[in-house]
Design a protein around this motif. Structure first.
Motif, mmCIF file in Angstrom:
data_model
loop_
_atom_site.group_PDB
_atom_site.id
_atom_site.type_symbol
_atom_site.label_atom_id
_atom_site.label_comp_id
_atom_site.label_asym_id
_atom_site.label_seq_id
_atom_site.Cartn_x
_atom_site.Cartn_y
_atom_site.Cartn_z
ATOM 1 N N GLU A 171 -21.975 36.372 12.877
ATOM 2 C CA GLU A 171 -23.053 35.862 13.728
ATOM 3 C C GLU A 171 -24.164 35.192 12.922
ATOM 4 O OE1 GLU A 171 -24.507 38.953 16.247
ATOM 5 O OE2 GLU A 171 -22.501 39.503 16.991
ATOM 6 N N ALA A 172 -24.018 35.141 11.597
ATOM 7 C CA ALA A 172 -25.091 34.623 10.735
ATOM 8 C C ALA A 172 -25.427 33.168 11.036
ATOM 9 C CB ALA A 172 -24.709 34.785 9.267
ATOM 10 N N HIS A 173 -24.457 32.421 11.558
ATOM 11 C CA HIS A 173 -24.704 31.003 11.830
ATOM 12 C C HIS A 173 -25.675 30.784 12.982
ATOM 13 C CE1 HIS A 173 -21.623 32.069 14.778
ATOM 14 N NE2 HIS A 173 -22.018 31.027 15.477
ATOM 15 N N GLN A 174 -26.038 31.852 13.702
ATOM 16 C CA GLN A 174 -26.948 31.728 14.842
ATOM 17 C C GLN A 174 -28.416 31.879 14.459
ATOM 18 O OE1 GLN A 174 -25.768 34.368 18.050
ATOM 19 N NE2 GLN A 174 -23.626 34.260 17.433
ATOM 20 N N TYR A 175 -28.698 32.235 13.190
ATOM 21 C CA TYR A 175 -30.059 32.606 12.806
ATOM 22 C C TYR A 175 -30.510 31.866 11.539
ATOM 23 C CZ TYR A 175 -28.851 36.526 15.854
ATOM 24 O OH TYR A 175 -28.451 37.292 16.921
ATOM 25 N N GLY A 176 -31.809 32.013 11.241
ATOM 26 C CA GLY A 176 -32.303 31.641 9.930
ATOM 27 C C GLY A 176 -31.907 32.733 8.951
ATOM 28 N N ILE A 177 -31.351 32.368 7.805
ATOM 29 C CA ILE A 177 -30.806 33.320 6.835
ATOM 30 C C ILE A 177 -31.483 33.109 5.481
ATOM 31 C CG2 ILE A 177 -28.718 34.092 5.639
ATOM 32 C CD1 ILE A 177 -28.639 34.779 8.571
ATOM 33 N N VAL A 178 -31.711 34.211 4.758
ATOM 34 C CA VAL A 178 -32.357 34.124 3.452
ATOM 35 C C VAL A 178 -31.377 34.458 2.333
ATOM 36 C CG1 VAL A 178 -34.609 34.736 4.422
ATOM 37 C CG2 VAL A 178 -33.137 36.536 3.482
ATOM 38 N N SER A 179 -31.689 33.954 1.135
ATOM 39 C CA SER A 179 -30.959 34.310 -0.089
ATOM 40 C C SER A 179 -31.767 35.351 -0.835
ATOM 41 C CB SER A 179 -30.756 33.083 -0.975
ATOM 42 O OG SER A 179 -30.030 32.078 -0.293
ATOM 43 N N VAL A 180 -31.079 36.307 -1.461
ATOM 44 C CA VAL A 180 -31.724 37.455 -2.099
ATOM 45 C C VAL A 180 -31.779 37.264 -3.610
ATOM 46 C CG1 VAL A 180 -31.645 39.956 -2.436
ATOM 47 C CG2 VAL A 180 -30.930 38.957 -0.241
ATOM 48 N N GLY A 181 -32.991 37.421 -4.176
ATOM 49 C CA GLY A 181 -33.181 37.399 -5.615
ATOM 50 C C GLY A 181 -33.408 38.805 -6.143
ATOM 51 N N LYS A 182 -34.434 38.981 -6.955
ATOM 52 C CA LYS A 182 -34.738 40.301 -7.514
ATOM 53 C C LYS A 182 -35.019 41.291 -6.397
ATOM 54 C CE LYS A 182 -37.671 42.620 -10.906
ATOM 55 N NZ LYS A 182 -38.800 42.471 -11.869
ATOM 56 N N ASP A 183 -34.354 42.445 -6.460
ATOM 57 C CA ASP A 183 -34.421 43.418 -5.370
ATOM 58 C C ASP A 183 -35.320 44.583 -5.758
ATOM 59 O OD1 ASP A 183 -33.782 45.238 -3.225
ATOM 60 O OD2 ASP A 183 -31.941 44.090 -2.924
ATOM 61 N N PHE A 184 -36.224 44.944 -4.847
ATOM 62 C CA PHE A 184 -37.144 46.064 -5.078
ATOM 63 C C PHE A 184 -36.863 47.238 -4.138
ATOM 64 C CE2 PHE A 184 -39.345 42.069 -6.043
ATOM 65 C CZ PHE A 184 -39.683 42.273 -7.365
ATOM 66 N N GLY A 185 -35.740 47.202 -3.457
ATOM 67 C CA GLY A 185 -35.413 48.266 -2.508
ATOM 68 C C GLY A 185 -35.700 47.819 -1.087
ATOM 69 N N ARG A 186 -36.858 48.181 -0.580
ATOM 70 C CA ARG A 186 -37.256 47.765 0.767
ATOM 71 C C ARG A 186 -37.595 46.272 0.809
ATOM 72 N NH1 ARG A 186 -39.977 51.232 4.068
ATOM 73 N NH2 ARG A 186 -40.348 49.417 5.379
ATOM 74 N N SER A 187 -38.029 45.722 -0.301
ATOM 75 C CA SER A 187 -38.405 44.316 -0.362
ATOM 76 C C SER A 187 -37.634 43.625 -1.476
ATOM 77 C CB SER A 187 -39.918 44.167 -0.595
ATOM 78 O OG SER A 187 -40.294 44.761 -1.825
ATOM 79 N N PHE A 188 -37.653 42.293 -1.463
ATOM 80 C CA PHE A 188 -36.909 41.529 -2.454
ATOM 81 C C PHE A 188 -37.454 40.109 -2.518
ATOM 82 C CE2 PHE A 188 -34.845 41.162 1.650
ATOM 83 C CZ PHE A 188 -34.618 39.798 1.780
ATOM 84 N N GLU A 189 -37.192 39.436 -3.616
ATOM 85 C CA GLU A 189 -37.551 38.034 -3.746
ATOM 86 C C GLU A 189 -36.617 37.191 -2.888
ATOM 87 O OE1 GLU A 189 -37.301 36.969 -7.824
ATOM 88 O OE2 GLU A 189 -39.218 37.886 -8.365
ATOM 89 N N ILE A 190 -37.185 36.218 -2.196
ATOM 90 C CA ILE A 190 -36.385 35.257 -1.443
ATOM 91 C C ILE A 190 -36.212 34.010 -2.304
ATOM 92 C CG2 ILE A 190 -36.356 33.716 0.559
ATOM 93 C CD1 ILE A 190 -37.755 35.879 2.159
ATOM 94 N N THR A 191 -34.963 33.658 -2.555
ATOM 95 C CA THR A 191 -34.687 32.503 -3.411
ATOM 96 C C THR A 191 -34.225 31.288 -2.615
ATOM 97 O OG1 THR A 191 -32.423 33.309 -3.776
ATOM 98 C CG2 THR A 191 -34.109 33.959 -5.380
#
Length: 296
Positions: A172-192
């Motif tokens: 279903e990912a094609h139906q939404y805005g999707i982000v790429s994941v960079g450095k991960d901090f657990g609950r939060s992460f860098e968006i690349t």
């Protein structure tokens, strides 16, 4: 030091065509989940997160939204005279303080990015939140804070710009805005990276943008260029992609559930979920559901 998030923008100019004929005379944002409009659930989430100024970007036939967040003298007087103090309290508690609401018009349906840009003069030169009114959030059972409060917590840690995300099935990912994941901090992460409705099979992750944002005011200078993207509209995601070249973006994995009340399925699911957490009706409602399922 990060500036405190004081203002929130609510884009409420949509036509609600997926709910016709109900939305012919009632804004989709005013359809009810249990005992309050969809929009009120979203505004309450913002208030709980510490928002002080509520900015509604409206359109034609949306005056009822302004009326809802205003005093109803006759109704309040009648409730008091009849001793319906519980109902009176519920009515008055949802009102923002005097002077805490602003309304501006999006005069043409040019996209979410355009709707946010319409709030530029009311937001001014400070970071702000955006809450999509179709997306209603419920925290996880062990989590007290709803989505925007979790975003503001991440903003206090990272600064910059924050986007709430939630997992969606890969198919279903094609139906939404999707982000790429960079450095991960657990609950939060860098968006690349970000992509709006990627073609099937090309999504960089299954983390969808779930309708809660904290953005710097620089986004307005990007959106004012009026560059059109998917669907021939001015897309907020495209504006954020441009801003991300100059400012950091972080994602927050929302600890809870988001209901897309812009769809009939999501709207009905939200009603069931909120009813089952309402102490006044949870038990009898669950019994009614069991009866219904017993006949299927």
């Amino acid at each position: 030091m990060t500036k405190r998030i004081r203002k929130a923008v609510f884009p409420v100019a949509g036509l609600g065509t997926r709910f016709l004929p109900a939305t012919k005379s009632i804004p989709k944002e005013m359809l009810t989940i249990v005992d309050r409009p969809v929009l009120q659930h979203v505004v309450e989430e913002a208030r709980e997160a510490g928002i002080e100024h509520f900015i509604f970007v409206t359109g034609r036939n949306k005056a009822v939204i302004e009326d809802h967040f205003d005093i109803a003298y006759e109704l309040e007087e009648t409730l008091q005279k009849r001793g319906k103090l519980k109902e009176y309290q519920a009515l008055t508690e949802q009102l923002p303080p005097a002077g805490a609401t602003s309304f501006t018009r999006q005069q043409a349906p040019l996209g979410l990015g355009h709707a946010v840009w319409c709030a530029r003069e009311l937001v001014g030169d400070e970071p702000f939140a955006v809450l999509l009114p179709d997306m209603v959030t419920m925290p996880a059972p062990a989590q007290r804070d709803r989505c925007l409060a979790q975003c503001i917590e991440a903003y206090a840690t990272h600064g910059g710009n924050i986007i709430a995300v939630e997992e969606t099935p890969w198919e279903e990912a094609h139906q939404y805005g999707i982000v790429s994941v960079g450095k991960d901090f657990g609950r939060s992460f860098e968006i690349t990276g970000m992509v709006e409705k990627p073609p099937k099979g090309t999504a960089p992750s299954n983390l969808m943008i779930s309708g809660r944002y904290i953005l710097g005011p620089e986004i307005f200078r990007i959106l004012e260029k009026g560059e059109k993207g998917a669907g021939g509209e001015i897309q907020l995601t495209d504006g954020m992609k441009t801003l991300s070249k100059h400012q950091p973006f972080h994602g927050v994995r929302f600890d809870g559930k988001t209901f897309d009340c812009g769809s009939k399925l999501g709207f009905l699911a939200a009603n069931v979920a909120f009813a089952l957490t309402n102490p006044e009706i949870a038990a009898p409602f669950k019994a009614e559901l069991q009866k219904i399922f017993g006949t299927l």
